[in-house]
Design a protein around this motif. Sequence first.
Motif, PDB file in Angstrom:
ATOM      1  N   THR A 278      -5.623   4.537 -16.846  1.00 58.75           N
ATOM      2  CA  THR A 278      -5.070   3.238 -16.467  1.00 58.75           C
ATOM      3  C   THR A 278      -4.416   3.301 -15.093  1.00 58.75           C
ATOM      4  O   THR A 278      -4.495   2.353 -14.311  1.00 58.75           O
ATOM      5  CB  THR A 278      -4.036   2.775 -17.511  1.00 58.75           C
ATOM      6  OG1 THR A 278      -4.623   2.826 -18.810  1.00 58.75           O
ATOM      7  CG2 THR A 278      -3.582   1.350 -17.228  1.00 58.75           C
ATOM      8  N   ALA A 279      -3.788   4.430 -14.791  1.00 53.62           N
ATOM      9  CA  ALA A 279      -3.175   4.601 -13.472  1.00 53.62           C
ATOM     10  C   ALA A 279      -4.231   4.551 -12.374  1.00 53.62           C
ATOM     11  O   ALA A 279      -3.985   4.023 -11.281  1.00 53.62           O
ATOM     12  CB  ALA A 279      -2.405   5.912 -13.415  1.00 53.62           C
ATOM     13  N   ASN A 280      -5.409   5.102 -12.646  1.00 55.96           N
ATOM     14  CA  ASN A 280      -6.501   5.044 -11.661  1.00 55.96           C
ATOM     15  C   ASN A 280      -6.976   3.614 -11.433  1.00 55.96           C
ATOM     16  O   ASN A 280      -7.372   3.248 -10.322  1.00 55.96           O
ATOM     17  CB  ASN A 280      -7.668   5.919 -12.115  1.00 55.96           C
ATOM     18  CG  ASN A 280      -7.329   7.398 -12.080  1.00 55.96           C
ATOM     19  OD1 ASN A 280      -6.466   7.813 -11.302  1.00 55.96           O
ATOM     20  ND2 ASN A 280      -7.986   8.186 -12.917  1.00 55.96           N
ATOM     21  N   LEU A 281      -6.921   2.795 -12.491  1.00 52.25           N
ATOM     22  CA  LEU A 281      -7.273   1.383 -12.331  1.00 52.25           C
ATOM     23  C   LEU A 281      -6.267   0.684 -11.410  1.00 52.25           C
ATOM     24  O   LEU A 281      -6.642  -0.148 -10.579  1.00 52.25           O
ATOM     25  CB  LEU A 281      -7.302   0.691 -13.696  1.00 52.25           C
ATOM     26  CG  LEU A 281      -8.407   1.125 -14.669  1.00 52.25           C
ATOM     27  CD1 LEU A 281      -8.265   0.375 -15.991  1.00 52.25           C
ATOM     28  CD2 LEU A 281      -9.784   0.864 -14.078  1.00 52.25           C
ATOM     29  N   ILE A 282      -4.997   1.024 -11.564  1.00 53.20           N
ATOM     30  CA  ILE A 282      -3.962   0.452 -10.701  1.00 53.20           C
ATOM     31  C   ILE A 282      -4.225   0.824  -9.244  1.00 53.20           C
ATOM     32  O   ILE A 282      -4.091   0.003  -8.330  1.00 53.20           O
ATOM     33  CB  ILE A 282      -2.568   0.944 -11.136  1.00 53.20           C
ATOM     34  CG1 ILE A 282      -2.223   0.450 -12.537  1.00 53.20           C
ATOM     35  CG2 ILE A 282      -1.506   0.494 -10.131  1.00 53.20           C
ATOM     36  CD1 ILE A 282      -2.045  -1.036 -12.645  1.00 53.20           C
ATOM     37  N   SER A 283      -4.616   2.058  -9.025  1.00 51.87           N
ATOM     38  CA  SER A 283      -4.843   2.540  -7.657  1.00 51.87           C
ATOM     39  C   SER A 283      -6.036   1.877  -6.994  1.00 51.87           C
ATOM     40  O   SER A 283      -6.173   1.935  -5.768  1.00 51.87           O
ATOM     41  CB  SER A 283      -5.053   4.060  -7.670  1.00 51.87           C
ATOM     42  OG  SER A 283      -3.914   4.715  -8.192  1.00 51.87           O
ATOM     43  N   SER A 284      -6.906   1.254  -7.784  1.00 56.66           N
ATOM     44  CA  SER A 284      -8.104   0.627  -7.214  1.00 56.66           C
ATOM     45  C   SER A 284      -7.858  -0.784  -6.696  1.00 56.66           C
ATOM     46  O   SER A 284      -8.750  -1.398  -6.115  1.00 56.66           O
ATOM     47  CB  SER A 284      -9.221   0.589  -8.260  1.00 56.66           C
ATOM     48  OG  SER A 284      -8.883  -0.275  -9.328  1.00 56.66           O
TER      49      SER A 284
ATOM     50  N   GLU B 136       0.818  -1.212   0.000  1.00 51.00           N
ATOM     51  CA  GLU B 136       0.000   0.000   0.000  1.00 51.00           C
ATOM     52  C   GLU B 136       0.850   1.259   0.000  1.00 51.00           C
ATOM     53  O   GLU B 136       0.494   2.258  -0.628  1.00 51.00           O
ATOM     54  CB  GLU B 136      -0.918   0.005   1.228  1.00 51.00           C
ATOM     55  CG  GLU B 136      -1.902   1.166   1.291  1.00 51.00           C
ATOM     56  CD  GLU B 136      -3.088   0.998   0.366  1.00 51.00           C
ATOM     57  OE1 GLU B 136      -3.810   1.975   0.153  1.00 51.00           O
ATOM     58  OE2 GLU B 136      -3.285  -0.121  -0.140  1.00 51.00           O
ATOM     59  N   THR B 137       1.982   1.224   0.710  1.00 52.93           N
ATOM     60  CA  THR B 137       2.768   2.446   0.883  1.00 52.93           C
ATOM     61  C   THR B 137       3.815   2.669  -0.195  1.00 52.93           C
ATOM     62  O   THR B 137       4.275   3.794  -0.386  1.00 52.93           O
ATOM     63  CB  THR B 137       3.488   2.417   2.254  1.00 52.93           C
ATOM     64  OG1 THR B 137       4.359   1.275   2.304  1.00 52.93           O
ATOM     65  CG2 THR B 137       2.468   2.326   3.384  1.00 52.93           C
ATOM     66  N   LEU B 138       4.220   1.614  -0.905  1.00 54.01           N
ATOM     67  CA  LEU B 138       5.292   1.767  -1.883  1.00 54.01           C
ATOM     68  C   LEU B 138       4.955   1.205  -3.253  1.00 54.01           C
ATOM     69  O   LEU B 138       5.042   1.917  -4.262  1.00 54.01           O
ATOM     70  CB  LEU B 138       6.565   1.089  -1.347  1.00 54.01           C
ATOM     71  CG  LEU B 138       7.820   1.228  -2.217  1.00 54.01           C
ATOM     72  CD1 LEU B 138       8.218   2.689  -2.339  1.00 54.01           C
ATOM     73  CD2 LEU B 138       8.971   0.399  -1.649  1.00 54.01           C
ATOM     74  N   ILE B 139       4.533  -0.057  -3.291  1.00 55.59           N
ATOM     75  CA  ILE B 139       4.354  -0.716  -4.593  1.00 55.59           C
ATOM     76  C   ILE B 139       3.248  -0.070  -5.409  1.00 55.59           C
ATOM     77  O   ILE B 139       3.446   0.292  -6.579  1.00 55.59           O
ATOM     78  CB  ILE B 139       4.072  -2.223  -4.390  1.00 55.59           C
ATOM     79  CG1 ILE B 139       5.280  -2.906  -3.751  1.00 55.59           C
ATOM     80  CG2 ILE B 139       3.726  -2.883  -5.720  1.00 55.59           C
ATOM     81  CD1 ILE B 139       5.060  -4.365  -3.439  1.00 55.59           C
ATOM     82  N   LYS B 140       2.068   0.097  -4.790  1.00 52.08           N
ATOM     83  CA  LYS B 140       0.940   0.655  -5.548  1.00 52.08           C
ATOM     84  C   LYS B 140       1.188   2.096  -5.991  1.00 52.08           C
ATOM     85  O   LYS B 140       0.935   2.431  -7.157  1.00 52.08           O
ATOM     86  CB  LYS B 140      -0.345   0.536  -4.728  1.00 52.08           C
ATOM     87  CG  LYS B 140      -1.587   0.927  -5.527  1.00 52.08           C
ATOM     88  CD  LYS B 140      -2.855   0.396  -4.911  1.00 52.08           C
ATOM     89  CE  LYS B 140      -3.232   1.126  -3.662  1.00 52.08           C
ATOM     90  NZ  LYS B 140      -4.588   0.762  -3.188  1.00 52.08           N
TER      91      LYS B 140
ATOM     92  N   LEU C  58       3.660   1.985  -8.925  1.00 47.52           N
ATOM     93  CA  LEU C  58       3.037   1.471 -10.144  1.00 47.52           C
ATOM     94  C   LEU C  58       2.129   2.517 -10.784  1.00 47.52           C
ATOM     95  O   LEU C  58       2.125   2.689 -12.013  1.00 47.52           O
ATOM     96  CB  LEU C  58       2.232   0.207  -9.828  1.00 47.52           C
ATOM     97  CG  LEU C  58       3.032  -1.090  -9.673  1.00 47.52           C
ATOM     98  CD1 LEU C  58       2.115  -2.223  -9.237  1.00 47.52           C
ATOM     99  CD2 LEU C  58       3.726  -1.461 -10.970  1.00 47.52           C
ATOM    100  N   ALA C  59       1.367   3.220  -9.949  1.00 47.95           N
ATOM    101  CA  ALA C  59       0.469   4.257 -10.464  1.00 47.95           C
ATOM    102  C   ALA C  59       1.266   5.369 -11.144  1.00 47.95           C
ATOM    103  O   ALA C  59       0.890   5.858 -12.221  1.00 47.95           O
ATOM    104  CB  ALA C  59      -0.378   4.822  -9.328  1.00 47.95           C
ATOM    105  N   ILE C  60       2.381   5.782 -10.535  1.00 47.68           N
ATOM    106  CA  ILE C  60       3.221   6.824 -11.139  1.00 47.68           C
ATOM    107  C   ILE C  60       3.798   6.347 -12.466  1.00 47.68           C
ATOM    108  O   ILE C  60       3.791   7.069 -13.471  1.00 47.68           O
ATOM    109  CB  ILE C  60       4.346   7.215 -10.162  1.00 47.68           C
ATOM    110  CG1 ILE C  60       3.776   7.909  -8.931  1.00 47.68           C
ATOM    111  CG2 ILE C  60       5.366   8.117 -10.855  1.00 47.68           C
ATOM    112  CD1 ILE C  60       4.788   8.152  -7.839  1.00 47.68           C
TER     113      ILE C  60
END
Length: 505
Positions: free
Chosen positions: A90-96, A71-75, A78-80
């Motif tokens: 697509t970045a918003n999909l990653i954040s979900s 939650e604090t690093l990987i996601k 990936l979103a960035i």
Amino acid sequence: MFPAKLKRHFETHPDFMNKTTDYFKRKSDELHSIQKTFVSHVKTHNENALKASYLVSYELALAGKPHTLAETLIKPLLAIEVNCMVDEKTANLISSVPLSNNTVRNRIQDLSHDVKDTLISRISQTKFSLQLDESTDVAGLAVLMTFVRYELSGSFHEDILFCKPLPSSTSGSVIFFMLDAFFIENSIPWDNCIDVCTDGAKAMMGNIAGVVARIKEVSKKCTSSHCVLHRHSLATKKVPVVLKQVLDNAVKIINYIKTRPLQSRLLKILCEDMGAVHKSLLLHTEVRWLSRDKALSRLLELRTEVSLILNDQNSLLEDYLNDQEWLIKLCYLADIFSKINEFSTSIQGKQKTIFDANDKILALKKKVAFYIESDAQESIQKNCEWIINPFSVTSKPAALNAAEYEVFIDMVSESHNQTSFKNKPISEFWAQLGEDFSVLRSKAKLLLLPFGTTYLCEMAFSRYTATKTKYRARLNAEDDMRLQLTSVTPDIDKLSRKKQAHCSH
């Protein structure tokens, strides 16, 4: 609609006044189709996010990393990255993707339970051997590590059975009760256990209250073996007094440098100036059996540089490095410990049987005259020659009765069996032997299944220490360790279908 409402509708929308009924039916069908497509899209997205959550949690467990990293690093990373390389949508999909600390912990538990269920279903129906050991973790918990070896689909497999903290003491009764409770809970028959390998601790090998003795009470045909590595380690501690003094003095020299940061830095600078291969000494500790060879060999390689440092400090320890007789004894110790370490390393690893260890012991016995403990193993080797090299047996082995020997003759008479024996590991050859020779296969399996060392436990405790650090002292590491050490791949698709998918908010 009521007639009045329908009339008002057409008066406010005159373009639809003259449309036929088919037109409105077609529009209705289009609307329902769009609604279904939207619901299906949302459902598919949620399901993909759930599966991604399982995959990320699985990789975190395999790497032994903290659950909060997802939650604090990987996601965020990936979103960035996706936002930069693809687009913001697509970045918003990653954040979900749900990856909170509790979610990751629950996913790891699900994956671990799936692996555990698969393993239990396998060993409940076949013979197996156990390997177990106990150690204390960073939080002061006494942890029992247990591995199992079993046959599946014509080959032998090794897997972690469980990794659990002991509730109170580390006595033989407490350890056995934990084992017994696990077997009862998972409906594993004790009769399937044919051998137990552990170290020589009293709690494990005690004649009355030891774990092995209690296991033999519930599994009458179960045998036991003392880890070859532990016996070997005990044997190598009997160093003659003259050589023991050389070893102790060498350790004093090493500690004199290593425990003084300034001297360590000066040694590094001196080694760089003199073009030495190494730039520091290695500490010796009794717990790490490889350290004897490595520490002494490093001291010999840097003896000139170390002598200069000791001379600068006016230390009396320098006299040892200028004594030729002392150096000759040090060279002997370094060489002999190197040979011993080669042996210890060679008998470790997966799929190692007692016959592999015995062959290495017999080879070492010819090199090192004082290693006598392997005599007990030699008789085992002779009695089992029909397993190790069946095609060189010329008379009936004592381990086979008349009927079994007749089957044995049929087996060695088939040329394709001889070819198979040359091209396969010994365990696979016997495990894959045809049904016509099932009596020999079963007999050989009872001797090939037992562990020769507690290598898997020792390796697992190293992984356990790296996973449960002082910063994660409250972690119950059983599920993480199961995923790290198992050879079974969890069924993530099955687990995803059982869960109701929800996206992260």
